[in-house]
Design a protein around this motif. Structure first.
Motif, PDB file in Angstrom:
ATOM      1  N   ILE A 330      70.239  27.086  35.417  1.00 33.77           N
ATOM      2  CA  ILE A 330      71.876  27.213  34.938  1.00 33.77           C
ATOM      3  C   ILE A 330      72.078  25.611  35.423  1.00 33.77           C
ATOM      4  CG2 ILE A 330      72.165  29.581  35.471  1.00 33.77           C
ATOM      5  CD1 ILE A 330      73.346  28.729  38.103  1.00 33.77           C
ATOM      6  N   LYS A 331      72.976  25.271  34.529  1.00 34.46           N
ATOM      7  CA  LYS A 331      73.767  24.099  34.711  1.00 34.46           C
ATOM      8  C   LYS A 331      75.279  24.242  34.402  1.00 34.46           C
ATOM      9  CE  LYS A 331      69.925  21.625  32.184  1.00 34.46           C
ATOM     10  NZ  LYS A 331      69.077  22.881  32.267  1.00 34.46           N
ATOM     11  N   ASN A 332      76.132  23.022  34.886  1.00 31.88           N
ATOM     12  CA  ASN A 332      77.540  23.285  34.399  1.00 31.88           C
ATOM     13  C   ASN A 332      78.441  24.305  34.945  1.00 31.88           C
ATOM     14  OD1 ASN A 332      77.030  20.817  32.967  1.00 31.88           O
ATOM     15  ND2 ASN A 332      76.978  21.960  31.295  1.00 31.88           N
ATOM     16  N   LYS A 333      78.195  24.586  36.412  1.00 31.16           N
ATOM     17  CA  LYS A 333      78.681  25.606  37.303  1.00 31.16           C
ATOM     18  C   LYS A 333      79.519  24.938  38.550  1.00 31.16           C
ATOM     19  CE  LYS A 333      76.812  28.923  35.025  1.00 31.16           C
ATOM     20  NZ  LYS A 333      77.773  29.595  33.869  1.00 31.16           N
ATOM     21  N   VAL A 334      80.429  25.458  38.830  1.00 26.51           N
ATOM     22  CA  VAL A 334      81.153  25.320  40.362  1.00 26.51           C
ATOM     23  C   VAL A 334      80.403  26.197  41.151  1.00 26.51           C
ATOM     24  CG1 VAL A 334      83.084  25.370  41.751  1.00 26.51           C
ATOM     25  CG2 VAL A 334      83.204  23.955  39.512  1.00 26.51           C
ATOM     26  N   LEU A 335      79.672  25.944  42.246  1.00 28.23           N
ATOM     27  CA  LEU A 335      79.134  26.862  43.029  1.00 28.23           C
ATOM     28  C   LEU A 335      80.012  27.035  44.298  1.00 28.23           C
ATOM     29  CD1 LEU A 335      75.530  26.200  42.674  1.00 28.23           C
ATOM     30  CD2 LEU A 335      76.764  28.003  41.587  1.00 28.23           C
ATOM     31  N   GLY A 336      79.936  28.263  44.897  1.00 28.48           N
ATOM     32  CA  GLY A 336      80.528  28.536  46.136  1.00 28.48           C
ATOM     33  C   GLY A 336      79.817  29.774  46.881  1.00 28.48           C
ATOM     34  N   GLY A 337      79.539  29.442  48.128  1.00 31.02           N
ATOM     35  CA  GLY A 337      78.782  30.690  48.894  1.00 31.02           C
ATOM     36  C   GLY A 337      79.452  30.894  50.367  1.00 31.02           C
ATOM     37  N   VAL A 359      68.798  24.385  41.717  1.00 31.31           N
ATOM     38  CA  VAL A 359      69.562  24.077  40.576  1.00 31.31           C
ATOM     39  C   VAL A 359      70.094  22.921  40.030  1.00 31.31           C
ATOM     40  CG1 VAL A 359      69.574  26.726  40.289  1.00 31.31           C
ATOM     41  CG2 VAL A 359      71.631  25.496  41.024  1.00 31.31           C
ATOM     42  N   LYS A 360      70.040  22.183  40.990  1.00 34.66           N
ATOM     43  CA  LYS A 360      70.590  20.862  41.021  1.00 34.66           C
ATOM     44  C   LYS A 360      72.140  20.898  40.827  1.00 34.66           C
ATOM     45  CE  LYS A 360      66.360  18.618  39.522  1.00 34.66           C
ATOM     46  NZ  LYS A 360      65.517  20.026  39.638  1.00 34.66           N
ATOM     47  N   LEU A 361      72.922  21.368  41.444  1.00 40.82           N
ATOM     48  CA  LEU A 361      74.187  21.802  41.341  1.00 40.82           C
ATOM     49  C   LEU A 361      74.791  21.496  42.842  1.00 40.82           C
ATOM     50  CD1 LEU A 361      74.621  24.474  39.021  1.00 40.82           C
ATOM     51  CD2 LEU A 361      75.308  22.120  38.387  1.00 40.82           C
ATOM     52  N   PRO A 362      76.138  20.902  42.891  1.00 40.53           N
ATOM     53  CA  PRO A 362      76.556  20.815  44.319  1.00 40.53           C
ATOM     54  C   PRO A 362      77.257  22.172  44.509  1.00 40.53           C
ATOM     55  CG  PRO A 362      78.008  19.786  42.748  1.00 40.53           C
ATOM     56  CD  PRO A 362      76.786  20.116  41.860  1.00 40.53           C
ATOM     57  N   LEU A 363      77.319  22.141  45.904  1.00 43.36           N
ATOM     58  CA  LEU A 363      78.165  23.608  46.274  1.00 43.36           C
ATOM     59  C   LEU A 363      79.643  22.987  46.774  1.00 43.36           C
ATOM     60  CD1 LEU A 363      75.744  25.413  49.063  1.00 43.36           C
ATOM     61  CD2 LEU A 363      77.296  26.358  47.145  1.00 43.36           C
ATOM     62  N   ALA A 364      80.436  23.683  45.956  1.00 44.03           N
ATOM     63  CA  ALA A 364      81.855  23.251  46.092  1.00 44.03           C
ATOM     64  C   ALA A 364      82.550  23.552  47.586  1.00 44.03           C
ATOM     65  CB  ALA A 364      82.846  23.711  45.274  1.00 44.03           C
ATOM     66  N   SER A 365      82.030  24.803  48.278  1.00 47.37           N
ATOM     67  CA  SER A 365      82.597  25.281  49.442  1.00 47.37           C
ATOM     68  C   SER A 365      81.547  26.373  49.989  1.00 47.37           C
ATOM     69  CB  SER A 365      84.110  25.565  49.357  1.00 47.37           C
ATOM     70  OG  SER A 365      84.449  25.991  50.458  1.00 47.37           O
ATOM     71  N   THR A 366      81.434  26.575  51.140  1.00 50.07           N
ATOM     72  CA  THR A 366      80.932  27.473  51.805  1.00 50.07           C
ATOM     73  C   THR A 366      81.502  27.917  53.123  1.00 50.07           C
ATOM     74  OG1 THR A 366      79.308  26.338  53.469  1.00 50.07           O
ATOM     75  CG2 THR A 366      78.566  26.830  50.907  1.00 50.07           C
ATOM     76  N   PHE A 367      81.660  29.155  53.587  1.00 53.75           N
ATOM     77  CA  PHE A 367      82.062  29.599  54.730  1.00 53.75           C
ATOM     78  C   PHE A 367      81.243  31.066  55.371  1.00 53.75           C
ATOM     79  CE2 PHE A 367      84.614  32.444  52.446  1.00 53.75           C
ATOM     80  CZ  PHE A 367      84.888  33.578  53.561  1.00 53.75           C
ATOM     81  N   SER A 368      81.275  31.056  56.540  1.00 51.85           N
ATOM     82  CA  SER A 368      80.406  32.313  57.035  1.00 51.85           C
ATOM     83  C   SER A 368      81.529  32.910  58.082  1.00 51.85           C
ATOM     84  CB  SER A 368      79.198  32.186  57.390  1.00 51.85           C
ATOM     85  OG  SER A 368      78.117  31.916  56.631  1.00 51.85           O
ATOM     86  N   PHE A 369      81.287  34.277  58.478  1.00 50.37           N
ATOM     87  CA  PHE A 369      82.045  34.723  59.618  1.00 50.37           C
ATOM     88  C   PHE A 369      81.294  35.684  60.260  1.00 50.37           C
ATOM     89  CE2 PHE A 369      82.906  37.264  56.037  1.00 50.37           C
ATOM     90  CZ  PHE A 369      82.795  38.471  56.591  1.00 50.37           C
ATOM     91  N   LYS A 370      81.702  35.867  61.860  1.00 55.61           N
ATOM     92  CA  LYS A 370      80.956  36.639  62.587  1.00 55.61           C
ATOM     93  C   LYS A 370      81.595  38.099  62.546  1.00 55.61           C
ATOM     94  CE  LYS A 370      78.651  36.670  67.229  1.00 55.61           C
ATOM     95  NZ  LYS A 370      78.435  35.883  68.353  1.00 55.61           N
TER      96      LYS A 370
END
Length: 400
Positions: A330-337, A359-370
């Motif tokens: 895939i290409k041309n995506k905004v990614l978040g996790g 996939v050679k795309l930057p991660l725009a944002s991530t967060f995790s919680f416990k």
């Protein structure tokens, strides 16, 4: 049922399959599927274009009827189109198989036909005369197998496109798009392309560029309707998909064992809606079909993936989905996790970063919680949504 005329000298002899549950044993077929084959009749010879899956042979033979077949053109050797070749050869022992050299090797391997005198090997741009009309061949490798080609009848401005421009869905009474309601085939085209062809965008673009030089009034694919009045729309869909040009929309795919990650997904979706996004698709990876998740993620410009930590990795359905998206390059995506954990902090972010690198795309944002959601986690989810929207506004690629 007998052959049906599409236009002068060109007839449809394909069949419907309303029994198979999964195409290629993995992609659901809620509307069935058609295996399309065609007859082209000239004043001196008659050609059969592709065959059908062997399961549907009896109906197929009835459609062909008493026609005398001189040539069998093989555009694509996948068994749903080549499975009946041995039986057709038995029925018409004097016919010539017209194909390229790569396909000829597959005819030998799949069909055990290895008679040089039976094979008519062609190259890009070659033609075969049927008398008053002719067949011209265009090599389109990796759309989506290496032997694929398309066959053009210049006297009728008609192209037999193999799997190109195809879609899931059996044909309901009509054959040509002018004869029936075809709106439900369009999402099935997106699903078909992303599930099966998606990896080969560069090859599809090469084929589209090659076809620009010819006048096309009818597209006759091996699956789905014959396209006539919707040709411009269908070609544009394929162009966008092949160039990885997304439509505006957010797809959220999550995996959740006990509902905590699911709650975060809903919070993110709500936050995105409040920020003005209207096209939001949310998939629970344990319940949505892989086929539909791939289709939506391929089609739209933003992909957000959420997962609980499971045995020090991602939840298995989520990991399978990410592997499928890697395969499609895939290409041309905004990614978040985003993710949840009980004791293994950092696992989800690590896996999301590995996917983004793959996939050679930057991660725009991530967060995790416990553990479970809290007021603070809900605020993190809203901030995450804001960062995703900001990244979408800054994206440099075209969005349809």
């Amino acid at each position: 049922m007998k052959a049906r005329e599409i236009i002068k000298d060109i007839h449809y002899v394909g069949v419907n399959d309303r029994v198979t549950v999964n195409f290629e044993e993995q992609w659901p077929l809620p509307y069935g599927v058609s295996y399309n084959s065609y007859i082209v009749k000239g004043t001196e010879a008659t050609a059969l274009i592709d065959t059908v899956k062997i399961d549907t042979l009896n109906e197929y033979i009835k459609r062909i009827g008493t026609e005398k077949i001189d040539y069998l053109v093989v555009n694509h050797m996948e068994p749903d189109h080549s499975g009946s070749i041995p039986e057709i050869v038995k029925r018409f022992p004097n016919l010539k198989i017209v194909c390229n050299a790569t396909a000829a090797a597959m005819v030998k391997g799949f069909c055990h036909i290895d008679e040089p005198e039976r094979m008519h090997i062609i190259k890009d741009g070659d033609s075969v005369s049927l008398g008053d009309i002719s067949l011209r061949f265009y090599m389109t490798p990796m759309v989506h197998w290496p032997e694929t080609m398309m066959t053009y009848v210049p006297e009728r401005n008609t192209i037999f496109s193999g799997d190109g421009f195809g879609c899931f869905g059996a044909l309901n009474g009509g054959i040509v798009d002018t004869e029936m309601e075809t709106e439900h085939y369009i999402p099935e085209m997106y699903r078909y392309y992303s599930n099966i062809v998606g990896k080969y965008g560069r090859s599809v673009m090469a084929a589209l560029n090659k076809l620009k030089a010819i006048q096309i009034d009818y597209i006759c694919p091996t699956h789905g309707p014959v396209w006539h009045e919707r040709i411009a729309e269908v070609v544009e869909i394929y162009r966008r998909l092949a160039s990885y040009e997304p439509e505006r929309g957010v797809v959220i795919v999550y995996g959740s064992m006990y509902g905590n990650t699911a709650e975060a997904a809903e919070e993110i979706a709500t936050a995105l809606n409040r920020l003005g996004e209207r096209k939001i698709i949310v998939h629970n990876a344990s319940h949505s079909s892989m086929s539909q998740m791939i289709s939506d993620a391929f089609r739209y410009d933003t992909l957000i993936v959420g997962s609980c930590v499971y045995s020090m990795t991602l939840f298995p359905p989520v990991q399978s989905f990410l592997t499928a998206m890697e395969t499609r390059e895939i290409k041309n995506k905004v990614l978040g996790g985003f993710g949840s954990f009980s004791w293994a902090n950092g696992v989800a972010e690590k896996k999301f970063n590995e996917f983004a690198e793959s996939v050679k795309l930057p991660l725009a944002s991530t967060f995790s919680f416990k553990h479970g959601m809290s007021d603070g986690t809900a605020q993190d989810a809203r901030q995450f949504a804001e960062q995703i929207q900001a990244a979408r506004k800054e994206a440099s690629y075209p969005v349809h």
